[in-house]
Design a protein around this motif. Structure first.
Motif, short mmCIF file in Angstrom:
data_model
loop_
_atom_site.label_atom_id
_atom_site.label_comp_id
_atom_site.label_asym_id
_atom_site.label_seq_id
_atom_site.Cartn_x
_atom_site.Cartn_y
_atom_site.Cartn_z
N SER A 328 0.62 -1.29 0.06
CA SER A 328 0.08 -0.11 0.05
C SER A 328 0.92 1.04 -0.03
O SER A 328 1.75 1.50 0.87
N ALA A 329 0.67 2.02 -0.87
CA ALA A 329 1.36 3.27 -1.11
C ALA A 329 0.52 4.44 -0.93
O ALA A 329 -0.30 4.63 -2.03
N LYS A 330 0.77 5.37 0.16
CA LYS A 330 0.03 6.40 0.39
C LYS A 330 0.33 7.69 -0.87
O LYS A 330 1.34 7.43 -1.55
N LYS A 331 -0.48 8.77 -0.93
CA LYS A 331 -0.08 9.75 -1.92
C LYS A 331 1.18 10.44 -1.53
O LYS A 331 1.63 11.01 -2.59
N ASP A 332 1.57 10.34 -0.48
CA ASP A 332 2.63 10.86 -0.08
C ASP A 332 3.96 10.13 -0.49
O ASP A 332 5.24 10.47 -0.16
N GLY A 333 3.77 8.70 -1.07
CA GLY A 333 5.00 7.90 -1.55
C GLY A 333 5.25 6.82 -0.58
O GLY A 333 6.02 6.02 -1.07
N LYS A 334 4.71 6.91 0.64
CA LYS A 334 5.24 6.00 1.55
C LYS A 334 4.57 4.70 1.47
O LYS A 334 3.19 4.77 1.33
N THR A 335 5.37 3.64 1.32
CA THR A 335 4.91 2.44 1.10
C THR A 335 4.82 1.55 2.32
O THR A 335 5.94 1.32 2.97
N THR A 336 3.95 0.75 2.50
CA THR A 336 3.67 0.09 3.74
C THR A 336 3.14 -1.34 3.33
O THR A 336 2.37 -1.55 2.29
N TYR A 337 3.59 -2.38 3.89
CA TYR A 337 3.09 -3.95 3.35
C TYR A 337 2.18 -4.40 4.63
O TYR A 337 2.25 -4.15 5.63
N PHE A 338 1.08 -4.81 4.03
CA PHE A 338 -0.26 -5.46 4.69
C PHE A 338 -0.38 -6.79 4.43
O PHE A 338 -0.46 -7.18 3.37
N LEU A 339 -1.03 -7.41 5.66
CA LEU A 339 -1.64 -8.63 5.44
C LEU A 339 -3.09 -8.36 5.37
O LEU A 339 -3.39 -7.90 6.67
N SER A 340 -3.80 -8.41 4.53
CA SER A 340 -5.23 -7.77 4.19
C SER A 340 -6.24 -8.78 3.96
O SER A 340 -6.07 -10.01 3.28
N SER A 341 -7.55 -8.52 4.52
CA SER A 341 -8.51 -9.51 4.47
C SER A 341 -9.77 -8.51 4.01
O SER A 341 -9.91 -7.67 4.72
N LYS A 342 -10.43 -9.11 3.45
CA LYS A 342 -11.86 -8.27 2.81
C LYS A 342 -12.94 -9.46 2.86
O LYS A 342 -12.93 -10.40 2.33
N ILE A 343 -14.14 -9.06 3.71
CA ILE A 343 -15.17 -10.12 4.10
C ILE A 343 -16.50 -9.19 3.48
O ILE A 343 -16.52 -7.95 3.71
N PRO A 344 -17.28 -10.02 2.55
CA PRO A 344 -18.76 -9.30 2.30
C PRO A 344 -19.54 -8.90 3.61
O PRO A 344 -19.54 -9.51 4.36
N ARG A 345 -20.10 -7.84 3.42
CA ARG A 345 -21.01 -7.37 4.64
C ARG A 345 -22.36 -7.35 4.17
O ARG A 345 -22.84 -6.86 3.01
N PHE A 346 -23.45 -7.86 5.02
CA PHE A 346 -24.75 -8.05 4.60
C PHE A 346 -25.81 -7.18 5.49
O PHE A 346 -25.27 -6.87 6.70
N LEU A 355 -18.43 -3.96 2.40
CA LEU A 355 -17.72 -5.16 2.99
C LEU A 355 -16.99 -4.59 4.04
O LEU A 355 -16.81 -3.31 4.44
N ILE A 356 -16.22 -5.42 4.99
CA ILE A 356 -15.50 -5.22 6.08
C ILE A 356 -14.01 -5.54 5.67
O ILE A 356 -13.73 -6.48 5.28
N GLY A 357 -13.02 -4.60 6.19
CA GLY A 357 -11.71 -4.59 5.67
C GLY A 357 -11.02 -4.83 7.12
O GLY A 357 -11.05 -3.92 7.85
N ILE A 358 -10.04 -5.71 7.11
CA ILE A 358 -8.89 -5.95 8.25
C ILE A 358 -7.58 -5.93 7.47
O ILE A 358 -7.58 -6.69 6.66
N SER A 359 -6.60 -5.02 7.96
CA SER A 359 -5.34 -4.94 7.51
C SER A 359 -4.46 -4.79 8.85
O SER A 359 -4.47 -4.27 9.67
#
Length: 606
Positions: A328-346, A355-359
């Motif tokens: 993940s690179a923000k607009k300021d150019g800083k890059t971060t590494y994530f272990l990400s999960s995305k789950i559908p939300r009902f 959806l629900i996101g957890i990083s």
């Protein structure tokens, strides 16, 4: 004269605006106004038989008691039942003798209909009140009387026979805020005609504390409040449920905000509708600044599109993404590494609404992983070096040992003094060679086993100038031309002694292995690439056959040209010094065209 008066009286009675009849003591109608006759379906001015009041109002038997009273009764007019109200008043002569009764009758059908309608509405209200559990109350301002319906009494846990006054009604509210609030609202409703609605607390007849919603609506006549009408509802369970929900929400919010994870919720358009503290801290924005924003507002376009595509896949196929490593690179150019999960939300109907996101930020883990990989690589290299070094030590020392053994054996059997002196001279030379070998091996051990000194930022251009000064006599003797093209601003992170040794070894080798018929030209340059600085030292000398000797160039005691002063130790030492600082060295060479050595200083390993 009397006849004239009689005519006038009849005329006056006929014209009375209020329906009126005069009844004798025996109940016989003596005279009546036209309006009274019309109420009972009689035609004025038409000769009528003797009529009795009881023929019209059978309920009026009490008129014979010569008392004033009124009653309600019915009559049929034009086939329609009419509701009437008649008032009986004694009628006296000038000597106050009772002559009969004056009866005034009015049609109250409209009023009765209204009363019936009101009663009907009250019944409906009572039914709805019981069904909806909503009570009502009414306060008569002039009479200062308050009325409660049965549901209102039930909410107060009061007996059905209970009839409160206004002070008692207000005192049911819990002392403090609730009682002060209702007193103020009640006063403003009466004095200013303001309606109100409030959720307050009461103490029931049994002393139980309960939440209620009370309303008040003023009824105004001629600019004055004459009544207040309001509703009363028990909302205790609802308030308790809402309070519990708020407590659970607060607990959930506290939990989510204190998780060492970035948590967010997106809608169908991938806009954030919930973010936790970690997500806010990572993006450097407040919750208000992030809500309603999409990834296109927060990241570069390419990365935002990748995220949006993932969101659509999760919401379309209802298949979660679990534990995906993302960059993940923000607009300021800083890059971060994530272990990400995305789950559908009902939603409550089972339809997907986002959806629900957890990083989890794994940048530190990635860095440790890279360091571990580097350590493994270095360890592997060191192990190889160790094996190689052991082989070298074993081979070289065994050679020296064998040489010593043979010379000593020769010396033991030799009787000629001149030959013995020669052998002793050879033993002395062998001893010197052994000491040199041990010194060389000791240097290698120092580099590979001792912790290097702290590296410093050194100016590479100035380091080359210093090296040139140290070998100026050697350079002039060999007519060497050293061209320093290194930009003056480039620095490297290095152990000072190692850098001097590396530069001197590479430059002196370039001069030493020149072509016999060509003056040496050494070109030195440097450039920066990513987190590395490359020092390039190129010459026009003899060159090396890389196909034949490529894997031996940096080996100990490996030489590639017939020179008496070639020992094959310099390049081996250079590589060990460079690798000890986390750098690398490569070579480009072609026979009779020259060589170029590239030294890479790794600036990340400061």
């Amino acid at each position: 004269m009397k006849a004239v008066e009689r005519i006038d009286q009849n005329y006056l009675i006929k014209q009375l605006p209020t329906p009126t009849t005069f009844v004798g003591k025996n109940g016989v109608l003596m005279d009546a106004s036209d309006s009274w006759l019309e109420i009972f379906g009689l035609v004025p001015n038409k000769k009528k038989p003797r009529l009795n009041i009881l023929d019209f109002i059978p309920e009026a038997k009490d008129f014979q008691n010569n008392i004033a009273f009124s009653l309600r009764h019915k009559s049929i007019l034009n086939g329609t039942i009419c509701h009437l109200e008649s008032s009986f008043t004694p009628w006296f002569d000038d000597k106050e003798n009772v002559l009969g009764s004056i009866v005034q009758t009015k049609n109250i059908s409209t009023e009765i209909e209204k009363e019936l309608e009101i009663e009907h509405l009250k019944n409906i209200l009572r039914f709805k009140s019981e069904a909806a559990k909503i009570g009502w109350w009414e306060y008569d301002v002039l009479k200062e009387e308050i009325s409660w319906c049965e549901e209102t009494k039930r909410i107060h846990r009061a007996p059905k026979s209970y009839q409160p006054n206004i002070n008692e009604a207000i005192n049911f509210y819990k002392s403090g805020f609730s009682q002060n609030k209702i007193s103020m609202l009640f006063h403003r409703a009466i004095s200013k005609g303001e309606a109100y609605e409030a959720n307050l607390t009461i103490l029931t007849f049994e002393g139980e504390e309960r939440w209620v919603r009370t309303t008040g609506n003023p009824i105004i006549k001629e600019g004055k409040v004459v009544k207040l009408f309001g509703t009363f509802k028990d909302i205790h369970q609802q308030v308790m449920t809402e309070t519990k929900i708020k407590e659970n929400q607060q607990l959930l919010t506290t939990l989510i905000d204190n998780l060492p994870l970035n948590v967010y919720v997106k809608d169908l358009a991938s806009k954030k509708v919930l973010v936790n503290k970690a997500e806010c801290d990572y993006l450097g924005k407040s919750e208000a600044e992030l809500l309603g924003k999409s990834d296109f507002d927060l990241y570069d376009k390419k990365m935002a599109q990748i995220s949006r595509n993932e969101d659509l896949m999760v919401m379309k196929h209802l298949k979660p993404i679990l534990g995906k490593e993302t960059e993940s690179a923000k607009k300021d150019g800083k890059t971060t590494y994530f272990l990400s999960s995305k789950i559908p939300r009902f939603d409550l109907d089972g339809r997907v609404n986002g959806l629900i996101g957890i990083s989890m930020d794994i940048s530190a883990i990635k860095k440790k992983e890279e360091q571990l990989q580097n350590l493994i690589s270095i360890t592997t290299i060191q192990n190889k070096k160790l094996v190689n070094f052991a082989h070298i030590v074993s081979h070289n020392l065994r050679s020296h040992s064998a040489n010593f053994s043979m010379l000593l054996e020769f010396l033991n059997y030799e009787e000629n003094q001149e030959e013995r002196d020669k052998i002793l001279k050879m033993l002395n030379q062998a001893s010197n060679n052994l000491l040199e070998t041990l010194e060389n091996l000791n240097q290698v051990v120092d580099i590979n086993t001792k912790t290097p000194q702290l590296k410093k930022h050194l100016n590479l251009h100035d380091s080359i100038v210093k090296a040139q000064q140290n070998i100026v006599a050697f350079s002039e003797k060999n007519k060497a031309q050293i061209i320093n093209k290194i930009p003056k601003q480039i620095t490297v992170s290095s152990v000072p002694a190692y850098l001097d040794s590396i530069i001197l070894n590479l430059i002196t080798n370039a001069i030493k292995y020149k072509k016999p018929d060509l003056d040496p030209v050494i070109t030195i340059d440097a450039f920066q690439k990513n987190n590395q600085v490359c020092l390039r030292i190129a010459d026009n000398g003899l060159g090396i056959d890389l196909e034949k000797n490529g894997d031996k160039i940096f080996g100990m005691y490996k030489t590639f040209h017939d020179r008496d002063d070639a020992k094959g130790f310099g390049l081996y030492l250079v590589r060990n010094q460079i690798e000890a600082m986390g750098g690398t060295i490569t070579v480009e060479s072609e026979v009779d065209k020259g060589s170029a050595f590239n030294v890479y200083f790794n600036e990340e390993n400061e």
